[in-house]
Scaffold this active site. Sequence first.
Site, PDB file in Angstrom:
ATOM      1  N   ASN A  23      -2.701  -8.028  -2.908  1.00 30.78           N
ATOM      2  CA  ASN A  23      -1.889  -7.615  -4.059  1.00 30.78           C
ATOM      3  C   ASN A  23      -2.533  -7.936  -5.405  1.00 30.78           C
ATOM      4  OD1 ASN A  23      -0.051  -6.541  -2.332  1.00 30.78           O
ATOM      5  ND2 ASN A  23       1.535  -8.113  -2.640  1.00 30.78           N
ATOM      6  N   ARG A 124      13.148   1.296  -4.003  1.00 31.38           N
ATOM      7  CA  ARG A 124      11.987   0.932  -4.827  1.00 31.38           C
ATOM      8  C   ARG A 124      11.642   1.959  -5.905  1.00 31.38           C
ATOM      9  NH1 ARG A 124       7.607  -1.982  -0.918  1.00 31.38           N
ATOM     10  NH2 ARG A 124       7.110  -3.084  -2.793  1.00 31.38           N
ATOM     11  N   ARG A 401      -2.718  -2.923   7.284  1.00 36.29           N
ATOM     12  CA  ARG A 401      -2.609  -2.705   5.844  1.00 36.29           C
ATOM     13  C   ARG A 401      -2.798  -4.008   5.075  1.00 36.29           C
ATOM     14  NH1 ARG A 401       2.708  -0.875   4.090  1.00 36.29           N
ATOM     15  NH2 ARG A 401       1.638  -1.413   2.190  1.00 36.29           N
TER      16      ARG A 401
END
Length: 421
Positions: A23, A124, A401
Amino acid sequence: MDRILIEGGVPLEGAVEISGAKNAALPIMFASLLTAEPLDLKNVPDLADIASTQKLLQHLGVSATHVAGEPSRMVLHAPSILSETAPYDLVRKMRASVLVLGPLLARTGAARVSLPGGCAIGPRPIDLHLMGMEKLGAAIELEGGYVHAQAPNGLTGAEIRLPQPSVGATENLLMAAALAKGESVIAGAAREPEIVDLADCLTAMGARIEGAGTSNITIQGVTSLHGAGHAIIPDRIEAGTYAMAAGVTGGSILLKNARLDFLGAAKEVLEAAGMVLAPAEGGVLARVAPGGLKGSDAMTRPFPGFATDLQAQFMALMSVADGAAMITETIFENRFMHVPELARLGARINVHGASALVRGVKELKGAPVMATDLRASVSLVLAALAAKGQTEINRIYHLDRGYERLEEKLGAVGARIERVP
Ligand code: UD1
């Protein structure tokens, strides 16, 4: 499709090297769009989301290549932007693709980005990203499922107040404001370590940023940014996950490169649940305290609170604790998809709205389960490591991922785990 087979019940012992943070790497890769000079990154993890980002950036005209012989080093170079459109099939796979918006708009004055659409963990929306870009002077239109943003005369600094500390919106706005005319303030900014890492990289590229890591970030826009070298911070979510792998199996793992300060409230939450996390040579040592795991409550909060990305793993941990734990999710709606799958392994969990009551059981038992999203999937891995007998995990592309060399890292600390086609 590949599956993972785990034969549980082995206390994990040894050391695991924590990779660069996914991230942090994703927004920083998008920052390469802001300059015509090369951005040289170290500690980039080898993950499916990184490959998707590479593909999207290549589509926009960025050469993004690994350096030969250095698998975690990547050089990104965007001498010119070839397209201002992030197409649906590339954005759909990964929500973080919306982070092209700020950099493209700042560099070229225009961006067309497909709306990310719904995803497994709730709606989201991206309204805060769009509100911020409008404050910086962009005209936004929605057409045919695309956000079309335009600022033909460039962006202008502004004060943007985020009603909720969105990580992605803070990052997008930070990148856009870096090249805007004059001063911008992001009030109510997210404070995650990944924001600080992005700000550090942008600063190395010539941006003028103050206050990253606090709720108020001030940016003095500059006319251009230059190339830089930057090493990505270690992944706090991966570190927390392996800490809980040690906890759930009653073992002890040295988390090499991990930083205790990046764990925020997760340290206290795990310690209240019967674990010990202590600074150690080159990282953090995670183990179960002599009294064993105890049921303990947790509520997800923005950093430095307990991370929503560790919620599913904590639920697996509490499934085998002594006593009950109330786990409350406040960041995302609908982030309990792992509950029915954990129940298949024998966990006792009742969901009431945004809270889940977990009653610890003496033993979990292996079963076939299905991965649903990234963190949900790894919670099944943790539960399987603790369970008696064999667990088969299907749809493991979710794990690829976000977890680099998962089987190899777990295998090295004694887990009986294999990937089968
Ligand atoms: C990032 C992380 C993700 C993590 C999340 C929260 C990346 C690539 N992903 O996601 O792993 O789970 O932070 O720590 O870094 N929201 C709005 N409007 C917006 C933006 C967000 O309402 O425009 C809401 C979201 O629906 C959510 C909350 O704000 O309820 C936080 O989301 P946000 O911090 O933006 O998460 P991401 O950046 O998508």
